[in-house]
Scaffold this motif. Sequence first.
Motif, PDB file in Angstrom:
ATOM      1  N   ASP A   1       2.950  -0.219  -5.110  1.00  0.00           N
ATOM      2  CA  ASP A   1       3.963  -2.375  -4.704  1.00  0.00           C
ATOM      3  C   ASP A   1       4.027  -3.000  -5.870  1.00  0.00           C
ATOM      4  OD1 ASP A   1       3.236  -1.119  -2.531  1.00  0.00           O
ATOM      5  OD2 ASP A   1       0.684  -1.537  -2.686  1.00  0.00           O
ATOM      6  N   THR A   2       3.657  -2.537  -6.990  1.00  0.00           N
ATOM      7  CA  THR A   2       4.264  -3.061  -7.970  1.00  0.00           C
ATOM      8  C   THR A   2       5.525  -3.472  -8.546  1.00  0.00           C
ATOM      9  OG1 THR A   2       3.713  -1.614  -9.828  1.00  0.00           O
ATOM     10  CG2 THR A   2       1.566  -2.630  -9.414  1.00  0.00           C
TER      11      THR A   2
ATOM     12  N   VAL B   1       3.542   4.425 -11.228  1.00  0.00           N
ATOM     13  CA  VAL B   1       3.026   3.298 -11.190  1.00  0.00           C
ATOM     14  C   VAL B   1       2.834   3.350 -10.042  1.00  0.00           C
ATOM     15  CG1 VAL B   1       4.449   2.000 -13.037  1.00  0.00           C
ATOM     16  CG2 VAL B   1       5.695   2.147 -10.736  1.00  0.00           C
ATOM     17  N   ASP B   2       2.144   1.821  -9.407  1.00  0.00           N
ATOM     18  CA  ASP B   2       1.856   1.734  -7.913  1.00  0.00           C
ATOM     19  C   ASP B   2       2.897   0.867  -7.657  1.00  0.00           C
ATOM     20  OD1 ASP B   2       0.819   0.137  -6.143  1.00  0.00           O
ATOM     21  OD2 ASP B   2      -1.376  -0.051  -6.342  1.00  0.00           O
TER      22      ASP B   2
ATOM     23  N   MET C   1       0.987  -1.374  -0.077  1.00  0.00           N
ATOM     24  CA  MET C   1      -0.302  -0.108   0.032  1.00  0.00           C
ATOM     25  C   MET C   1       1.052   0.935  -0.126  1.00  0.00           C
ATOM     26  SD  MET C   1      -3.364   0.535   2.690  1.00  0.00           S
ATOM     27  CE  MET C   1      -3.526   2.671   2.701  1.00  0.00           C
ATOM     28  N   ALA C   2       0.582   1.861  -0.660  1.00  0.00           N
ATOM     29  CA  ALA C   2       1.519   2.859  -1.129  1.00  0.00           C
ATOM     30  C   ALA C   2       1.269   3.878   0.170  1.00  0.00           C
ATOM     31  CB  ALA C   2       0.558   3.763  -1.822  1.00  0.00           C
TER      32      ALA C   2
END
Length: 165
Positions: free
Chosen positions: A23-24, A20-21, A1-2
């Motif tokens: 977490d990815t 990008v997220d 989670m960011a």
Amino acid sequence: MAATLPVPIEFHLPEGWLPVDPDTIGATGVAFAAVHPQPDGGFTANITIDGEYRPDAAALAQIADESVRRLGEFAESVTVTARHEVGSPDAPALTQRLTFAAEAGAARRDLVQSQVYLSVLDVADPRRRAVVRLALTATALQHGTVLAEFQDFVRTVGLSAGAEA
């Protein structure tokens, strides 16, 4: 989670870089992440932003040392190859470059991370200080190619208009 940043900032990504997220890309505790459009040997260069309020009076060099120790928890041969205090007394900053080896994907890779630490004092209460860290991580081969883009990115970072630290 960011994560969230302790102060709102504005910036412009270099052309072609893609948000990008976090977490990815396995960047836990990061508020923002972007990746370079051209991976190098299976590793994608990335820019991350994180930060925190610092209730202590730790110097930026001490905070940078903490980052080196944290990186050493999952990477091998972490070495500080450069460190410079920059900025002004009113807006201190520190830059450092780290080299290390880490598992990324299914391979061990030689990586370079350029970090910039920005210290922001709360205008209403100068005892409150936020530290924002900007980081570029790339393979040793690609770092020289993307470093100028990261430096351009760093020059665009500032507090959001009307924001109080």
